[in-house]
Design a protein around this motif. Structure first.
Motif, PDB file in Angstrom:
ATOM      1  N   CYS A 235       0.827  -1.218   0.000  1.00  0.00           N
ATOM      2  CA  CYS A 235       0.000   0.000   0.000  1.00  0.00           C
ATOM      3  C   CYS A 235       0.854   1.258   0.000  1.00  0.00           C
ATOM      4  O   CYS A 235       0.613   2.187  -0.779  1.00  0.00           O
ATOM      5  CB  CYS A 235      -0.933   0.015   1.205  1.00  0.00           C
ATOM      6  N   LEU A 236       1.855   1.279   0.864  1.00  0.00           N
ATOM      7  CA  LEU A 236       2.689   2.475   0.962  1.00  0.00           C
ATOM      8  C   LEU A 236       3.586   2.641  -0.259  1.00  0.00           C
ATOM      9  O   LEU A 236       3.856   3.775  -0.690  1.00  0.00           O
ATOM     10  CB  LEU A 236       3.491   2.445   2.256  1.00  0.00           C
TER      11      LEU A 236
ATOM     12  N   CYS B 177       1.426   4.210  -2.813  1.00  0.00           N
ATOM     13  CA  CYS B 177       1.268   5.633  -2.471  1.00  0.00           C
ATOM     14  C   CYS B 177       2.513   6.431  -2.836  1.00  0.00           C
ATOM     15  O   CYS B 177       2.418   7.565  -3.330  1.00  0.00           O
ATOM     16  CB  CYS B 177       0.945   5.794  -0.995  1.00  0.00           C
ATOM     17  N   GLU B 178       3.697   5.868  -2.610  1.00  0.00           N
ATOM     18  CA  GLU B 178       4.938   6.557  -2.983  1.00  0.00           C
ATOM     19  C   GLU B 178       5.015   6.754  -4.496  1.00  0.00           C
ATOM     20  O   GLU B 178       5.467   7.801  -4.968  1.00  0.00           O
ATOM     21  CB  GLU B 178       6.152   5.774  -2.490  1.00  0.00           C
TER      22      GLU B 178
ATOM     23  N   ASP C 182       0.252  12.995  -1.819  1.00  0.00           N
ATOM     24  CA  ASP C 182       0.493  11.898  -0.887  1.00  0.00           C
ATOM     25  C   ASP C 182      -0.837  11.338  -0.404  1.00  0.00           C
ATOM     26  O   ASP C 182      -1.554  11.986   0.345  1.00  0.00           O
ATOM     27  CB  ASP C 182       1.318  12.388   0.296  1.00  0.00           C
TER      28      ASP C 182
ATOM     29  N   SER D   8      -1.020   8.546   1.331  1.00  0.00           N
ATOM     30  CA  SER D   8      -0.739   7.647   2.451  1.00  0.00           C
ATOM     31  C   SER D   8      -1.058   8.268   3.806  1.00  0.00           C
ATOM     32  O   SER D   8      -0.906   7.606   4.825  1.00  0.00           O
ATOM     33  CB  SER D   8       0.728   7.233   2.451  1.00  0.00           C
TER      34      SER D   8
ATOM     35  N   LEU E 213      -1.870   6.435   7.189  1.00  0.00           N
ATOM     36  CA  LEU E 213      -1.473   5.025   7.157  1.00  0.00           C
ATOM     37  C   LEU E 213      -0.029   4.815   7.592  1.00  0.00           C
ATOM     38  O   LEU E 213       0.250   3.929   8.383  1.00  0.00           O
ATOM     39  CB  LEU E 213      -1.668   4.431   5.756  1.00  0.00           C
ATOM     40  N   ARG E 214       0.868   5.636   7.057  1.00  0.00           N
ATOM     41  CA  ARG E 214       2.297   5.445   7.333  1.00  0.00           C
ATOM     42  C   ARG E 214       2.566   5.465   8.834  1.00  0.00           C
ATOM     43  O   ARG E 214       2.149   6.364   9.550  1.00  0.00           O
ATOM     44  CB  ARG E 214       3.118   6.521   6.630  1.00  0.00           C
TER      45      ARG E 214
END
Length: 140
Positions: free
Chosen positions: A31-32, A35-36, A45, A47, A50-51
């Motif tokens: 997921c991250l 997003c990146e 962004d 994310s 979440l991060r």
């Protein structure tokens, strides 16, 4: 959401850096990583929230539920709707678009890099061929 003029260079830099990273829930997971890649392509962004909010499969599932989804697929679909990212047929995905694959029996997000998608997995960045993609979303 639009692609930045230098999105290809920015995405290439994220991908190069990602080959050297190890999978880690809440820091570098499917997921991250997706997003990146979206942030590299668009500057936005997705994310946020979440991060760093989970560290294993159990807390990841709880984070997904807190975000209003039941699983990774539902999370991706709801984020796409919220941010105006149209769903497309996987066969028409282009570099930088986000894809969903059932890698190794687990739903995982990745980024299209041509006829393959790259996913952040336990062994590291993994290439998944297009015929294994289940869904895709146009980025910009």
């Amino acid at each position: 959401m639009k692609r930045l003029p230098d999105w290809e260079d920015r995405l290439t830099a994220v991908l190069a850096k990602s080959f050297e990273r190890r999978f880690e829930y809440g820091a570098f997971d499917c997921c991250l990583f997706a997003c990146e890649c979206i942030e590299a392509t668009t500057g936005e962004d997705l994310s946020l929230g979440l991060r760093g909010s989970y560290a294993d499969t159990v807390s990841a599932a709880l984070a997904i539920r807190r975000a209003g989804a039941g699983d990774v697929e539902m999370l991706a679909a709801s984020m796409a709707v919220r941010h105006g990212l149209p769903e497309i047929a996987p066969a028409v995905a282009r570099q930088g678009d986000i894809v969903l694959s059932g890698w190794d029996g687990v739903m995982a997000l990745g980024v299209c890099v041509g006829e393959d998608a790259l996913l952040a997995t336990q062994p590291g960045l993994t290439a998944i061929p297009m015929h294994e993609w289940l869904r895709a979303w146009r980025i910009g």
